[in-house]
Motif scaffolding. Structure first.
Motif, PDB file in Angstrom:
ATOM      1  N   VAL A   1      15.718  17.785  38.334  1.00 38.40           N
ATOM      2  CA  VAL A   1      14.460  18.531  38.360  1.00 38.40           C
ATOM      3  C   VAL A   1      13.735  18.285  39.683  1.00 38.40           C
ATOM      4  O   VAL A   1      13.220  19.214  40.318  1.00 38.40           O
ATOM      5  N   THR A   2      13.707  17.026  40.113  1.00 40.27           N
ATOM      6  CA  THR A   2      13.032  16.672  41.366  1.00 40.27           C
ATOM      7  C   THR A   2      13.688  17.368  42.555  1.00 40.27           C
ATOM      8  O   THR A   2      12.999  17.896  43.441  1.00 40.27           O
ATOM      9  N   ARG A   3      15.008  17.386  42.588  1.00 39.01           N
ATOM     10  CA  ARG A   3      15.716  18.064  43.675  1.00 39.01           C
ATOM     11  C   ARG A   3      15.389  19.553  43.707  1.00 39.01           C
ATOM     12  O   ARG A   3      15.226  20.142  44.779  1.00 39.01           O
ATOM     13  N   SER A   4      15.310  20.153  42.527  1.00 40.27           N
ATOM     14  CA  SER A   4      14.981  21.578  42.448  1.00 40.27           C
ATOM     15  C   SER A   4      13.572  21.850  42.979  1.00 40.27           C
ATOM     16  O   SER A   4      13.334  22.821  43.691  1.00 40.27           O
TER      17      SER A   4
ATOM     18  N   HIS B   1      -1.510   5.905  41.201  1.00 41.13           N
ATOM     19  CA  HIS B   1      -2.749   5.455  40.565  1.00 41.13           C
ATOM     20  C   HIS B   1      -3.755   6.583  40.395  1.00 41.13           C
ATOM     21  O   HIS B   1      -4.457   6.663  39.387  1.00 41.13           O
ATOM     22  N   PHE B   2      -3.840   7.475  41.404  1.00 40.09           N
ATOM     23  CA  PHE B   2      -4.848   8.552  41.366  1.00 40.09           C
ATOM     24  C   PHE B   2      -4.213   9.921  41.094  1.00 40.09           C
ATOM     25  O   PHE B   2      -4.767  10.940  41.498  1.00 40.09           O
ATOM     26  N   SER B   3      -3.085   9.932  40.412  1.00 41.04           N
ATOM     27  CA  SER B   3      -2.345  11.175  40.185  1.00 41.04           C
ATOM     28  C   SER B   3      -3.219  12.261  39.530  1.00 41.04           C
ATOM     29  O   SER B   3      -3.278  13.397  40.012  1.00 41.04           O
ATOM     30  N   TYR B   4      -3.903  11.917  38.459  1.00 47.55           N
ATOM     31  CA  TYR B   4      -4.700  12.916  37.751  1.00 47.55           C
ATOM     32  C   TYR B   4      -5.886  13.402  38.580  1.00 47.55           C
ATOM     33  O   TYR B   4      -6.216  14.578  38.583  1.00 47.55           O
ATOM     34  N   LYS B   5      -6.525  12.489  39.321  1.00 45.38           N
ATOM     35  CA  LYS B   5      -7.644  12.891  40.170  1.00 45.38           C
ATOM     36  C   LYS B   5      -7.189  13.792  41.303  1.00 45.38           C
ATOM     37  O   LYS B   5      -7.879  14.747  41.667  1.00 45.38           O
ATOM     38  N   LEU B   6      -6.029  13.502  41.875  1.00 44.26           N
ATOM     39  CA  LEU B   6      -5.514  14.317  42.983  1.00 44.26           C
ATOM     40  C   LEU B   6      -5.156  15.723  42.508  1.00 44.26           C
ATOM     41  O   LEU B   6      -5.392  16.710  43.214  1.00 44.26           O
ATOM     42  N   LYS B   7      -4.614  15.829  41.307  1.00 47.47           N
ATOM     43  CA  LYS B   7      -4.251  17.148  40.780  1.00 47.47           C
ATOM     44  C   LYS B   7      -5.493  17.945  40.366  1.00 47.47           C
ATOM     45  O   LYS B   7      -5.465  19.181  40.378  1.00 47.47           O
TER      46      LYS B   7
ATOM     47  N   LEU C   1       0.118  24.612  42.577  1.00 46.33           N
ATOM     48  CA  LEU C   1       1.439  24.287  42.034  1.00 46.33           C
ATOM     49  C   LEU C   1       1.409  23.130  41.041  1.00 46.33           C
ATOM     50  O   LEU C   1       2.367  22.929  40.301  1.00 46.33           O
ATOM     51  N   PHE C   2       0.312  22.377  41.026  1.00 43.88           N
ATOM     52  CA  PHE C   2       0.246  21.222  40.130  1.00 43.88           C
ATOM     53  C   PHE C   2       0.020  21.618  38.675  1.00 43.88           C
ATOM     54  O   PHE C   2      -0.016  20.755  37.795  1.00 43.88           O
ATOM     55  N   THR C   3      -0.152  22.907  38.409  1.00 44.71           N
ATOM     56  CA  THR C   3      -0.212  23.362  37.016  1.00 44.71           C
ATOM     57  C   THR C   3       1.155  23.221  36.346  1.00 44.71           C
ATOM     58  O   THR C   3       1.235  23.171  35.121  1.00 44.71           O
ATOM     59  N   TYR C   4       2.213  23.168  37.143  1.00 44.53           N
ATOM     60  CA  TYR C   4       3.553  22.906  36.610  1.00 44.53           C
ATOM     61  C   TYR C   4       3.749  21.394  36.521  1.00 44.53           C
ATOM     62  O   TYR C   4       3.623  20.690  37.527  1.00 44.53           O
TER      63      TYR C   4
END
Length: 276
Positions: free
Chosen positions: A24-27, A268-274, A111-114
């Protein structure tokens, strides 16, 4: 009474096998790379022109200034023009990774909605693409230099390649770290843009740092960028005398540190960044 094996034949019918996380990551990386490549090379028709013109104009300007002041010559057993080109191209490689990586999250926010897309993905794809483009431009400069009779071909190809990759990875680490910080704190991007030109000057790109007083040179060499540029130049010119204090170990300590810190910030800040 029917056997269990007879009934199990129908139960084995299932949907397509789920892809692994790596697949998935490669795609995702491939799709984002193609998206960035089309945007850089086709949307902006002048993109290639400026990518080649910028270092060429800087080299022409500095050669003109140097020739006017004291003429052309050697800088620590290296011809001035190839010395300048190798330093500029190495710095632009790092700067592109830092600056374009810094803006990757904001440019790809939709794109972060995916859920398959992570905040690090646009940074990786951008820095990889910019590195490939800068490598291609460097090859163009080497070919032009050879045609013009300049000593542009590296004496030690492996050492030059490793130093080029080191600067590439240093730019990736800065891009990862600054992409998170600039998204969380808007002022960070403004500060980095302001210091990009002074950084070119104090990194020994356009003049040799050996000309600095010893006490000032010690402070200048706290910056990891001159270490990478000097090692790159050493790969191009086997008799080149690098700036005192140049260390490959010191450079790689920053490469690993910046990349580790950048990845930790993204996790650590994944949700805030998205959500920005």
């Amino acid at each position: 009474m029917s056997s269990p094996s007879h009934h199990s034949t129908g139960d084995n019918k299932s949907g397509p096998k789920a892809r692994s996380a790596w697949a998935v990551t490669r795609s995702v990386w491939y799709a984002m790379f193609i998206r960035e490549a089309i945007g850089r090379t086709m949307t902006d028709r002048m993109g290639w022109f400026w990518m080649v013109l910028e270092p060429f104009a800087m080299v022409a300007l500095m050669v003109g200034i140097r020739s006017f002041i004291k003429g052309d010559g050697l800088i620590m057993n290296a011809p001035f023009i190839p010395w300048m080109v190798s330093g500029l191209m190495g710095f632009y490689l790092l700067r592109d990774g830092m600056m374009r990586g810094m803006g990757a999250i904001k440019a790809n926010q939709a794109l972060f909605t995916y859920r398959q897309v992570h905040t690090t993905d646009p940074v990786f794809s951008r820095v990889f693409l910019d590195g490939m483009l800068r490598t291609f431009v460097l090859v163009i400069f080497i070919c032009l230099g050879v045609l013009l009779g300049l000593k542009m071909y590296p004496d030690n190809v492996l050492k030059s390649f490793f130093s080029w990759i080191s600067l590439w990875l240093l730019g990736l680490g800065l891009g990862l770290m600054l992409s998170a910080l600039a998204t969380l704190i808007e002022e960070v991007e403004k500060i980095i843009k302001l210091i990009s030109l002074p950084l070119l000057i104090i990194s020994g790109v356009i003049f040799p740092l050996n000309n600095l007083p010893h006490w000032l040179l010690e402070y200048a060499m706290l910056n990891p960028i001159p270490h990478g540029l000097e090692l790159l130049r050493l790969g191009f010119f086997e008799n080149y005398h690098v700036v005192k204090g140049t260390s490959e170990l010191y450079l790689w300590a920053f490469i690993l540190g910046f990349n580790a810190l950048g990845l930790m910030l993204h996790i650590h800040f994944s949700y805030k960044l998205k959500a920005k």
